[in-house]
Design a protein around this motif. Sequence first.
Motif, mmCIF file in Angstrom:
data_model
loop_
_atom_site.group_PDB
_atom_site.id
_atom_site.type_symbol
_atom_site.label_atom_id
_atom_site.label_comp_id
_atom_site.label_asym_id
_atom_site.label_seq_id
_atom_site.Cartn_x
_atom_site.Cartn_y
_atom_site.Cartn_z
ATOM 1 N N LYS A 99 -8.320 0.606 -4.810
ATOM 2 C CA LYS A 99 -9.057 -0.588 -4.365
ATOM 3 C C LYS A 99 -9.207 -1.578 -5.529
ATOM 4 C CE LYS A 99 -10.698 0.395 -0.099
ATOM 5 N NZ LYS A 99 -10.312 -0.486 1.020
ATOM 6 N N SER B 21 -7.989 -0.605 6.752
ATOM 7 C CA SER B 21 -7.341 -1.021 5.510
ATOM 8 C C SER B 21 -7.584 -2.498 5.242
ATOM 9 C CB SER B 21 -5.836 -0.764 5.609
ATOM 10 O OG SER B 21 -5.167 -1.455 4.567
ATOM 11 N N SER B 22 -7.772 -2.830 3.951
ATOM 12 C CA SER B 22 -7.936 -4.240 3.568
ATOM 13 C C SER B 22 -6.657 -5.025 3.861
ATOM 14 C CB SER B 22 -8.294 -4.343 2.083
ATOM 15 O OG SER B 22 -7.243 -3.820 1.299
ATOM 16 N N SER C 256 2.283 4.388 9.928
ATOM 17 C CA SER C 256 1.031 3.957 10.546
ATOM 18 C C SER C 256 0.069 3.464 9.477
ATOM 19 C CB SER C 256 0.401 5.096 11.344
ATOM 20 O OG SER C 256 0.076 6.163 10.496
ATOM 21 N N GLY D 11 -4.039 2.471 8.718
ATOM 22 C CA GLY D 11 -5.438 2.613 9.133
ATOM 23 C C GLY D 11 -6.031 1.247 9.470
ATOM 24 N N MET E 126 0.835 -1.212 0.000
ATOM 25 C CA MET E 126 0.000 0.000 0.000
ATOM 26 C C MET E 126 0.863 1.253 0.000
ATOM 27 S SD MET E 126 -1.407 -0.177 3.866
ATOM 28 C CE MET E 126 -2.285 1.372 3.815
ATOM 29 N N THR E 127 0.296 2.292 -0.544
ATOM 30 C CA THR E 127 0.940 3.607 -0.526
ATOM 31 C C THR E 127 0.818 4.209 0.863
ATOM 32 O OG1 THR E 127 0.396 3.911 -2.832
ATOM 33 C CG2 THR E 127 0.845 5.916 -1.578
ATOM 34 N N ALA E 128 1.912 4.783 1.370
ATOM 35 C CA ALA E 128 1.865 5.400 2.701
ATOM 36 C C ALA E 128 2.755 6.634 2.742
ATOM 37 C CB ALA E 128 2.301 4.403 3.765
ATOM 38 N N SER E 129 2.217 7.701 3.299
ATOM 39 C CA SER E 129 3.010 8.927 3.481
ATOM 40 C C SER E 129 3.301 9.171 4.963
ATOM 41 C CB SER E 129 2.266 10.128 2.888
ATOM 42 O OG SER E 129 1.000 10.232 3.487
ATOM 43 N N SER E 130 2.862 8.242 5.819
ATOM 44 C CA SER E 130 3.096 8.409 7.261
ATOM 45 C C SER E 130 4.486 7.942 7.682
ATOM 46 C CB SER E 130 2.047 7.635 8.055
ATOM 47 O OG SER E 130 2.040 6.280 7.660
ATOM 48 N N ALA F 253 -2.626 2.605 -3.993
ATOM 49 C CA ALA F 253 -3.653 3.173 -3.107
ATOM 50 C C ALA F 253 -5.044 2.779 -3.598
ATOM 51 C CB ALA F 253 -3.538 4.695 -3.068
ATOM 52 N N ARG G 156 -2.420 -4.529 -7.591
ATOM 53 C CA ARG G 156 -1.472 -3.471 -7.230
ATOM 54 C C ARG G 156 -0.047 -3.784 -7.700
ATOM 55 N NH1 ARG G 156 -3.409 -1.522 -1.138
ATOM 56 N NH2 ARG G 156 -5.354 -0.609 -1.864
#
Length: 165
Positions: free
Chosen positions: A95, A64-65, A59, A61, A41-45, A93, A99
Amino acid sequence: MKEKHANKPIDPRELRDALGQFATGVTVITCFDQHGKPVGMTASSFNSLSLEPALVLWSIGKGSSNFEAFNSCSHFNIHILKHDQGDLAYQFASKDGDRFADVKLAQGDQNAPAMEDCLVRFECSLNANHDGGDHRLLIGKVEKLQHNDGEALAFYRSKFAGLLA
Ligand SMILES: Cc1cc2nc3c(=O)[nH]c(=O)nc-3n(C[C@H](O)[C@H](O)[C@H](O)COP(=O)(O)O)c2cc1C
């Protein structure tokens, strides 16, 4: 400067917009799920945490699947994206669709799916997993890192932009 009353709950939309003022890089984070299937998954955290020992954090969510996969994995790989990988950020990112379509992964035994094409790859073992409201905070110990020259992809006010390295 518009002030907010401390005793009023913060509106999530307003909080999101305020956090969007903080420019970040963009990563794709991967692991193998309980069945050995690659997930990502894409993450900016993503952020730095400690140099010695080498620790990083991000982090996920709880909705999230991929939550179960990341919450129970022992290793994950964090890939910092290059300036021209905005489409890949959307792909990871989204659905819909696969991916990992057209993504070149390193061959051989890997603890987590390792994307070849990225600016930096941090190969991490899970160091700690903490609760964080509607997210969980995952701390990784960097076991290995690889980097290429180039420009980073940035994310600011919900938009992607290239950054000079
Ligand atoms: C630029 C960008 C940054 C994101 N950062 C995070 C993040 O740090 N943590 C997270 O849980 N989701 C983040 N997301 C959302 C996920 O990539 C994903 O879209 C969302 O979790 C829904 O898909 P899923 O249910 O398969 O995870 C981000 C999305 C984008 C486009």
